[in-house]
Write an enzyme that holds these catalytic residues in place. Structure first.
Site, short mmCIF file in Angstrom:
data_model
loop_
_atom_site.label_atom_id
_atom_site.label_comp_id
_atom_site.label_asym_id
_atom_site.label_seq_id
_atom_site.Cartn_x
_atom_site.Cartn_y
_atom_site.Cartn_z
CE LYS A 1 -1.90 1.11 10.24
NZ LYS A 1 -1.38 0.56 8.96
CB CYS B 1 -10.33 -10.34 13.66
SG CYS B 1 -9.03 -10.48 12.42
NE ARG C 1 -3.77 0.18 1.44
CZ ARG C 1 -4.73 -0.56 1.97
NH1 ARG C 1 -4.97 -0.51 3.25
NH2 ARG C 1 -5.44 -1.37 1.22
CE1 TYR C 2 0.17 4.42 4.36
CE2 TYR C 2 0.32 2.16 5.13
CZ TYR C 2 -0.28 3.40 5.18
OH TYR C 2 -1.33 3.61 6.03
CB CYS D 1 -9.70 -10.74 18.03
SG CYS D 1 -8.00 -11.04 18.54
NE ARG E 1 4.67 2.25 6.47
CZ ARG E 1 4.45 3.48 6.00
NH1 ARG E 1 5.20 3.96 5.03
NH2 ARG E 1 3.47 4.21 6.49
NE ARG F 1 -4.83 -7.84 7.33
CZ ARG F 1 -3.82 -7.51 8.13
NH1 ARG F 1 -3.37 -8.36 9.03
NH2 ARG F 1 -3.26 -6.34 8.00
CB CYS G 1 -5.23 -16.16 15.41
SG CYS G 1 -5.06 -14.96 14.09
#
Ligand code: PLP
Ligand code: SF4
Length: 452
Positions: A367, A162, A142-143, A159, A146, A164, A155
């Site tokens: 973000k 989550c 995306r960036y 959670c 990175r 994802r 996992c």
């Protein structure tokens, strides 16, 4: 609903211990002894709850297993919810539940709720449009500098919040050596990528060998400067942080780890020990918290969490606004709640304990930091700022020309006087700090500073 296997073309089984529908222990609320440090030959004892493989084998995955742990606490819709969004709770994490209902933060984060089936139109499976930014399946670019690598879909604990959900737990599989080679080829022809975030799923649920395979492959690319790992293992499976694992990780410095504590109840002797081992190995630790209604949407809880993190040498990094992912509507807070928390923290706790509040923008916007407004007004010559106490000051810009300045806030003084440079400060009525300053001045305390 799009549920696909990230590694579908060359699937390899998850190298970690696969969950079997094994019986949970007969005790309803298992105590979790700390990792057996006296185990001198380091051979894992499969019957030892302090061993991470035991924890993974004995995860709570079905409504029958759940009922054994928390008799009478499961909802009749539990199975329906599990079919949509899988459940897995490590016995360790289950032991942190103090009340088996949704008023308990650990319960709320771990136990499937019928509320997850509420499905307003603005929620989707991939709210950050990550699938649109994947030049190699499982790698989000995306960036510019990175990439984020989804190294596994597994996992130890799923959670409920989550972001994802379309990936985590849909299948439990880890990246194959073949897919890893594709990633490496991509990185070699994209030397602008200097920072690789190994994520998932939870990469530290993989076997030591698989983790080493991923890290050594990434380190073979000269343009990769920093490797980061995003993991919830210190929170939900702290016994996974073994000496063997730490010895592998520290070979790949500079390596940073971001973990995911959301509530002070997650800070335990075991999680402290896990963070200490990582920090002692020279791994800088950060934390990403998700703001969740009914769990941690309270300034004092976040304060307690952040203070606890800093004591574990974990720097609060991001405080996330909940993403628009399907199944989390009941956890969403308004953006103003995050702003209120940021307002509360600044001035009250040290800067190292203050995370950046971010909204991860829909449509893959990335973000976006959000703060209370500290800039009150501007003119060509001055910027008017406020501090956490409500003190208003002006900052003279380099172009400011002196005007006749009245440095006190007496008389007819307003923001315009600050912006035009006629007044430099407007202080709130006497607060604790001003009183202390006056007390010091009257006692002439500063004189002692330079006396023998
Ligand atoms: C969050 C994120 C990153 C890392 O962002 P930082 O602000 O550097 O921590 C990189 N790629 C993707 C796709 C992300 O979502
Ligand atoms: S550990 Fe991370 S990827 Fe796994 S379920 Fe929790 S939030 Fe999702």
């Amino acid at each position: 609903m799009r549920k696909k296997n990230m590694f579908n073309t060359d699937e390899s089984p998850a190298p970690s211990v696969e969950s079997q529908d094994s019986e949970p222990p007969s005790r309803p609320r298992p105590a979790c002894p700390p990792h057996n440090l006296n185990n001198s030959d380091n051979q894992p004892d499969p019957a030892d709850p302090g061993d991470w493989k035991w924890q993974i084998k004995n995860r709570i995955r079905s409504s029958q297993q759940f009922e054994k742990y928390f008799p009478g606490s499961s909802s009749p819709q539990l199975n329906g919810v599990i079919q949509k969004f899988p459940m897995a709770i490590t016995p360790y994490y289950a032991s942190l539940i103090r009340r088996p209902d949704i008023t308990d933060p650990i319960f709320a984060m771990a136990v499937p709720q019928p509320r997850e089936l509420i499905d307003p139109l603005f929620l989707c499976d991939d709210p950050l449009s990550e699938d649109d930014d994947m030049p190699v399946p499982g790698m989000v670019h995306r960036y510019r500098d990175r990439v984020l690598l989804i190294a596994t879909t597994m996992c130890s604990m799923y959670c409920r919040h989550c972001t994802r959900k379309r990936i985590a737990g849909a299948h439990e599989s880890s990246i194959s050596p073949q897919r890893m080679r594709q990633v490496i080829e991509y990185l070699k022809v994209h030397p602008e990528v200097s920072d690789v975030i190994v994520s998932g799923g939870d990469p530290l649920t993989m076997s030591d060998d698989s983790i080493e395979m991923v890290l050594s492959a990434l380190r073979s690319v000269p343009s990769v400067q920093v490797i980061r790992i995003g993991t919830r293992v210190p929170v939900v499976l702290p016994m996974r942080i073994t000496d063997e694992l730490v010895n592998i990780l520290k070979k790949y410095h500079p390596l940073w780890i971001n973990t995911h504590f959301n509530h002070p109840n997650e800070i335990t002797t075991q999680s402290k020990q896990a963070c200490a081992k990582l920090a002692d190995a020279g791994i800088p630790l950060g934390n990403q918290t998700v703001l969740l209604a009914g769990v941690n949407d309270d300034a004092k809880i976040i304060e307690q969490l952040c203070r606890g993190l800093v004591q574990m040498r974990v720097r609060p990094y991001y405080l996330y606004q909940c993403d628009l992912v399907r199944g989390v509507e009941h956890f969403r807070t308004s953006i103003r709640k995050g702003i209120e928390i940021m307002e509360y923290l600044r001035g009250r706790v040290g800067g190292i304990a203050i995370p950046t509040f971010v909204v991860d923008a829909p449509h893959g916007g990335g973000k976006i930091p959000v703060l209370p407004n500290y800039i009150i007004s501007m003119s060509p010559s001055h910027t008017v700022l406020r501090n956490y106490e409500g003190l208003l000051v002006n900052y003279p810009e380099p172009s400011a020309k002196p005007v006749s300045v009245n440095t006190t806030s007496t008389g007819e003084t307003g923001v315009w006087e600050l912006a035009s440079g006629r007044t430099s400060v407007i202080a709130p009525a006497k607060n604790h700090r001003i009183k202390r300053r006056e007390r010091y001045a009257s006692q002439n305390k500063t004189a002692y500073l330079f006396e023998p």
